[in-house]
Write a protein that holds these residues in place. Structure first.
Motif, PDB file in Angstrom:
ATOM      1  N   MET A   1       0.774  -1.125  -0.211  1.00 18.15           N
ATOM      2  CA  MET A   1       0.356  -0.075   0.050  1.00 18.15           C
ATOM      3  C   MET A   1       1.235   1.248   0.235  1.00 18.15           C
ATOM      4  N   SER A   2       0.734   2.668  -0.824  1.00 19.79           N
ATOM      5  CA  SER A   2       1.708   3.365  -0.943  1.00 19.79           C
ATOM      6  C   SER A   2       0.837   4.778  -0.267  1.00 19.79           C
ATOM      7  N   VAL A   3       1.369   5.504  -0.221  1.00 18.89           N
ATOM      8  CA  VAL A   3       0.837   7.037  -0.022  1.00 18.89           C
ATOM      9  C   VAL A   3      -0.093   7.051  -1.091  1.00 18.89           C
ATOM     10  N   PHE A   4      -0.111   7.011  -2.159  1.00 18.21           N
ATOM     11  CA  PHE A   4      -0.946   6.833  -3.433  1.00 18.21           C
ATOM     12  C   PHE A   4      -1.704   6.144  -3.305  1.00 18.21           C
ATOM     13  N   ARG A  43       4.589  -9.591   1.274  1.00 15.42           N
ATOM     14  CA  ARG A  43       3.052  -7.603   1.621  1.00 15.42           C
ATOM     15  C   ARG A  43       2.782  -8.047   3.226  1.00 15.42           C
ATOM     16  N   LEU A  91       8.766  -2.892   9.288  1.00 14.84           N
ATOM     17  CA  LEU A  91      10.147  -2.125   9.211  1.00 14.84           C
ATOM     18  C   LEU A  91      10.404  -1.300   9.340  1.00 14.84           C
ATOM     19  N   ALA A  92      11.552  -0.646  10.445  1.00 13.78           N
ATOM     20  CA  ALA A  92      11.788   0.756  10.279  1.00 13.78           C
ATOM     21  C   ALA A  92      11.789   1.388   9.829  1.00 13.78           C
ATOM     22  N   ALA A  93      11.594   2.530   9.243  1.00 16.55           N
ATOM     23  CA  ALA A  93      11.772   3.865   8.498  1.00 16.55           C
ATOM     24  C   ALA A  93      13.393   3.597   8.880  1.00 16.55           C
ATOM     25  N   ARG A  94      14.369   3.777   7.812  1.00 18.29           N
ATOM     26  CA  ARG A  94      15.713   3.951   8.000  1.00 18.29           C
ATOM     27  C   ARG A  94      15.846   5.486   8.518  1.00 18.29           C
ATOM     28  N   ARG A  95      17.017   4.944   9.312  1.00 16.94           N
ATOM     29  CA  ARG A  95      17.259   5.732  10.453  1.00 16.94           C
ATOM     30  C   ARG A  95      18.428   7.266   9.882  1.00 16.94           C
TER      31      ARG A  95
ATOM     32  N   TYR B  64       9.504  10.511  -5.295  1.00 16.80           N
ATOM     33  CA  TYR B  64       8.352   9.205  -4.937  1.00 16.80           C
ATOM     34  C   TYR B  64       9.354   8.944  -3.066  1.00 16.80           C
ATOM     35  N   GLY B  67       7.007  11.652  -0.596  1.00 16.85           N
ATOM     36  CA  GLY B  67       5.535  12.160  -0.941  1.00 16.85           C
ATOM     37  C   GLY B  67       6.154  12.859  -2.296  1.00 16.85           C
ATOM     38  N   CYS B  69       5.945  12.431  -5.650  1.00 13.61           N
ATOM     39  CA  CYS B  69       5.253  12.120  -6.904  1.00 13.61           C
ATOM     40  C   CYS B  69       5.233  10.418  -7.191  1.00 13.61           C
ATOM     41  N   SER B  70       4.418  10.117  -7.680  1.00 16.82           N
ATOM     42  CA  SER B  70       4.016   8.362  -7.454  1.00 16.82           C
ATOM     43  C   SER B  70       5.361   8.087  -8.161  1.00 16.82           C
ATOM     44  N   TYR B 112      14.142   7.780   5.392  1.00 11.21           N
ATOM     45  CA  TYR B 112      12.946   7.321   4.363  1.00 11.21           C
ATOM     46  C   TYR B 112      12.167   6.243   5.038  1.00 11.21           C
ATOM     47  N   GLU B 113      10.844   6.078   4.750  1.00 17.49           N
ATOM     48  CA  GLU B 113       9.990   5.370   5.315  1.00 17.49           C
ATOM     49  C   GLU B 113      10.346   3.754   4.130  1.00 17.49           C
ATOM     50  N   LEU B 116       8.090   1.969   2.213  1.00 19.30           N
ATOM     51  CA  LEU B 116       7.985   2.452   0.877  1.00 19.30           C
ATOM     52  C   LEU B 116       8.088   2.015  -0.295  1.00 19.30           C
ATOM     53  N   ASP B 119       6.457  -1.327  -1.400  1.00 20.54           N
ATOM     54  CA  ASP B 119       5.629  -0.726  -2.378  1.00 20.54           C
ATOM     55  C   ASP B 119       5.403  -0.393  -3.333  1.00 20.54           C
TER      56      ASP B 119
END
Lengths: 103, 255
Positions: A1-4, A43, A91-95, B64, B67, B69-70, B112-113, B116, B119
């Protein structure tokens, strides 16, 4: 699932448990590592699929998943219209690192 | 089934990006739909091989990940860079990383996430109907490379005939096995002509209990090209180009 994507499933986040890193995945015992690495590739998956992966009964798989949720490696996800939770790796965000701001 | 291939090395300077670009070219020549992703966000360079300069580069992987752009918007069709003959055979996309200092330092500073990124790869495969997604990684072992290794169907580990590379690859092979990589292949690159290739192949395979997919020669011509193009296009009959084609054939057969 993406932010879009518009629809987000309800995720049962364990805010009291830190998200885990890939390095920590490496340190997991064999069976737990098998579940986590497989879940990253899939996933998400349900209990029966995890049990099939492990070739174990669902009760055994449930115990392992509950343990992984408690440790913060996995989270339960409730998709709309599905009664049973599914499982997804957390998973953690890359720090970031200390980098001068004027760079 | 689409195949994700990570091209990785323990140390820098092994010829990873060159191999990624040349392997992509060989796969397109086999009629495949391919995308290459530059996940070496700290030191991007893959775009140079495809003749993309800083002025041409619009949206990138960095956009991307933050956040803006796609992932599709940051992906470019670079099939024409392979020449008209190859372009008629398949399709090649490139997802570059930003070469702006401010973007690179932002990644270093803020991170970064990670989810993401995974995905995004899934979305790329689906949107562009890819047969192969090639991931050019940052050398060494860190969170991103571990993730790339984990999500790969095939992990290509590049090493040179060098004691430091030999030690580093041993560690990487051990990690890849722990992450249960489906298919692990070694590529020995920059091999001097005087070395006995058959013996080298046997030694490396035995040492790591892993198949050597290709042994590629050190090439003055490749060095001369200086990343100004894709070597297997400009010199298709060179032993390096032949080695990459053999590698592509193995990749296709093992997918």
């Amino acid at each position: 699932m993406s932010v879009f994507d518009s629809s987000q499933p309800e995720q049962h986040r364990r805010d009291d448990v830190p998200e885990r890193t890939m390095a920590e995945v490496l340190a997991l015992p064999h069976e737990a590592r098998t579940i986590v690495t497989w879940l990253v590739r899939q996933r998400e998956a349900g209990l029966s699929e995890v049990a099939a992966l492990l070739e174990q009964d669902e009760a055994t798989a449930q115990t392992l998943l509950t343990d992984l949720v408690a440790q913060g490696f996995v989270q339960e996800v409730l998709n709309e219209g599905e009664g049973q939770p599914r499982y997804r790796v957390r998973l953690a965000a890359r720090r970031g690192r200390q980098v001068p701001l004027d760079l | 089934m689409p195949t994700i291939i990570s091209i990785h090395s323990y140390r820098g300077g092994t010829g990873k990006s060159n191999l990624t670009a040349n392997l992509a070219n060989s796969l397109v020549q086999q009629g495949k739909r391919v995308a290459v992703v530059d996940t070496d966000i700290q030191a991007p360079g893959l775009h140079v091989l495809f003749g993309m300069d800083t002025q041409q580069m619009g949206l990138t992987l960095n956009d991307y990940l933050y956040g803006r752009c796609s992932i599709e918007q940051a992906t470019y069709d670079v099939t024409d860079k392979l020449g008209p003959q190859v372009a008629a055979m398949g399709t090649l996309y490139l997802l570059p990383s930003s070469i702006k200092a401010v973007e690179i330092t932002r990644v270093l500073r803020e991170g970064y996430e990670v989810n993401l990124l995974i995905d995004g790869f899934r979305k790329l495969i689906k949107t562009f109907h890819l047969d192969y997604l090639l991931i050019d990684t940052h050398p060494g072992l860190n969170e991103e490379t571990l993730l790339s290794i984990l999500i790969s169907d095939i992990l290509l580990l590049i090493l040179r005939p060098d004691q430091q590379d030999f030690q580093g690859i041993a560690v990487t092979v051990e990690v890849a096995r722990k992450l249960k990589v489906k298919r692990l292949l070694l590529v020995v690159n920059k091999v001097l002509p005087k070395l006995d290739k058959v013996s080298l192949r046997q030694q490396v395979q035995t040492a790591y209990d892993t198949p050597v997919a290709s042994i590629l020669p050190v090439s003055e011509e490749l060095i001369e090209l200086g990343s100004a193009g894709i070597f297997s296009i400009t010199s298709p009959d060179h032993p390096y180009s032949q080695g990459v084609r053999e590698l592509a054939a193995q990749v296709v057969n093992s997918a």
